[in-house]
Design an enzyme around this catalytic site. Structure first.
Site, PDB file in Angstrom:
ATOM      1  N   ASP A 124     -34.952  -2.858  42.453  1.00  0.00           N
ATOM      2  CA  ASP A 124     -35.748  -2.184  41.153  1.00  0.00           C
ATOM      3  C   ASP A 124     -35.261  -0.880  41.552  1.00  0.00           C
ATOM      4  O   ASP A 124     -35.218  -0.260  42.462  1.00  0.00           O
ATOM      5  CB  ASP A 124     -37.162  -2.348  40.971  1.00  0.00           C
ATOM      6  N   TYR A 168     -39.476  -7.065  53.174  1.00  0.00           N
ATOM      7  CA  TYR A 168     -39.808  -5.936  52.055  1.00  0.00           C
ATOM      8  C   TYR A 168     -41.170  -5.096  52.879  1.00  0.00           C
ATOM      9  O   TYR A 168     -42.094  -5.736  53.322  1.00  0.00           O
ATOM     10  CB  TYR A 168     -40.275  -6.038  50.723  1.00  0.00           C
ATOM     11  N   ASP A 220     -45.366  -2.317  38.338  1.00  0.00           N
ATOM     12  CA  ASP A 220     -45.337  -1.223  39.167  1.00  0.00           C
ATOM     13  C   ASP A 220     -45.588   0.065  38.343  1.00  0.00           C
ATOM     14  O   ASP A 220     -45.881  -0.031  37.248  1.00  0.00           O
ATOM     15  CB  ASP A 220     -43.882  -1.256  39.862  1.00  0.00           C
ATOM     16  N   ARG A 235     -43.102  -7.650  43.018  1.00  0.00           N
ATOM     17  CA  ARG A 235     -43.922  -7.154  41.925  1.00  0.00           C
ATOM     18  C   ARG A 235     -44.952  -8.236  41.354  1.00  0.00           C
ATOM     19  O   ARG A 235     -46.219  -7.826  41.352  1.00  0.00           O
ATOM     20  CB  ARG A 235     -43.147  -6.572  40.826  1.00  0.00           C
TER      21      ARG A 235
END
Length: 284
Positions: free
Chosen positions: A39, A67, A81, A172
């Site tokens: 992203d 992550y 987000d 997300r």
């Protein structure tokens, strides 16, 4: 120049921006692709395939990933987000005990619905193309695997986690679902990909360092990045392999990066019942 570039992507640019920027560093036309997007908000490991390595990037797409993600309770967003349309929502405080209890339900194989703002194709178009126009996007839930969720910090409404998961997991969506399970919602405030398979972001280079004079020095050989053991074949078998012939080899069954006696990468092959079969070879 054939191989992979391990990039530490900065926030605020798309993966395609990085590809375009790197392509301009070469004085000649060359194929460059990526092996899984990040992203715009996200930072971290982005693996670019260069030259003939673009034929082998698919082997990295299905690799597990890790992550580090920051989240914040009490907010909702159409993108899940802080890059999206963020709104405050009424939400009771969440204790650390409740937070840890909720996280336990997200470990292992789970179902999640990808965000509307995602690159999943619907009727030939990306989902985000419909979402940007305000059109309703209905995506089917998919099964993903969360191998581990480690809490790095928690101070309501903010928290940070390290998540290791299967390919296809949307972090997300995970943070949004955790927020809903805690009685409200949550958004991603930061996201960093720290590993893809065996490759760590610590091996990556900042795009600010790259220039036309040094970019070639950072290209990593294909067989060092692909998630397979090396298999060396001698002459004339190296020619046989490149020509698609099958032949016996004294190794265990499985998939291998095949190299010749000099260490030159020839391609990827699979061994079944002691016989090596070329899967994909380097074009001559």
């Amino acid at each position: 120049m054939d191989g992979f570039l391990l990039i530490d992507k900065p926030s605020g640019v798309t993966s395609f921006d990085v590809v375009r920027g790197v392509r301009r560093l070469f004085p000649f036309k060359i194929k460059i692709g990526h092996t899984g997007t990040l992203d715009p908000l996200a930072t971290g490991l982005l693996i670019l395939s260069v030259g003939k390595a673009t034929r082998f990037g698919e082997y990295l797409l299905k690799q597990d990933k890790c992550y580090v993600v920051g989240g914040r309770f009490g907010f909702s967003s159409d993108t899940y987000d802080t890059d999206g349309n963020v709104k405050n929502i009424d939400m009771a405080g969440v204790s650390e005990y409740r937070f840890l209890n909720v996280l336990s339900f997200f470990k292992g194989e789970i179902e999640q619905v990808p965000p509307s703002f995602s690159a999943i194709r619907i009727k030939g178009k990306r989902a985000y193309e419909f979402a940007r126009k305000g059109e309703e996007v209905k995506l089917k839930p998919r099964k993903v695997t969360i191998y581990s969720i480690d809490v790095l910090s928690f101070s309501y409404p903010d928290f940070s986690l390290k998540v290791c998961c299967s390919s296809g997991t949307y972090i997300r969506s995970l943070i949004h679902d955790i927020g809903v399970a805690c009685g409200g919602d949550a958004v991603v405030t930061s996201l960093r990909r720290v590993s893809i398979g065996k490759i760590s972001v610590e091996e990556a280079v900042s795009i600010d360092i790259l220039n036309a004079d040094n970019v070639g020095n950072y290209i990593v050989p294909v067989d060092r990045v692909l998630p397979f053991d090396r298999l060396t074949v001698t002459s004339p078998y190296s020619c046989w392999f490149l020509n698609g012939r099958h032949f016996p080899v004294p190794v265990s069954d499985g998939r291998y990066c095949v190299v010749d006696e000099s260490g030159k990468f020839l391609g990827v092959g699979s061994v079944h019942s002691g016989v090596l079969k070329p899967d994909k070879v380097v074009s001559q």
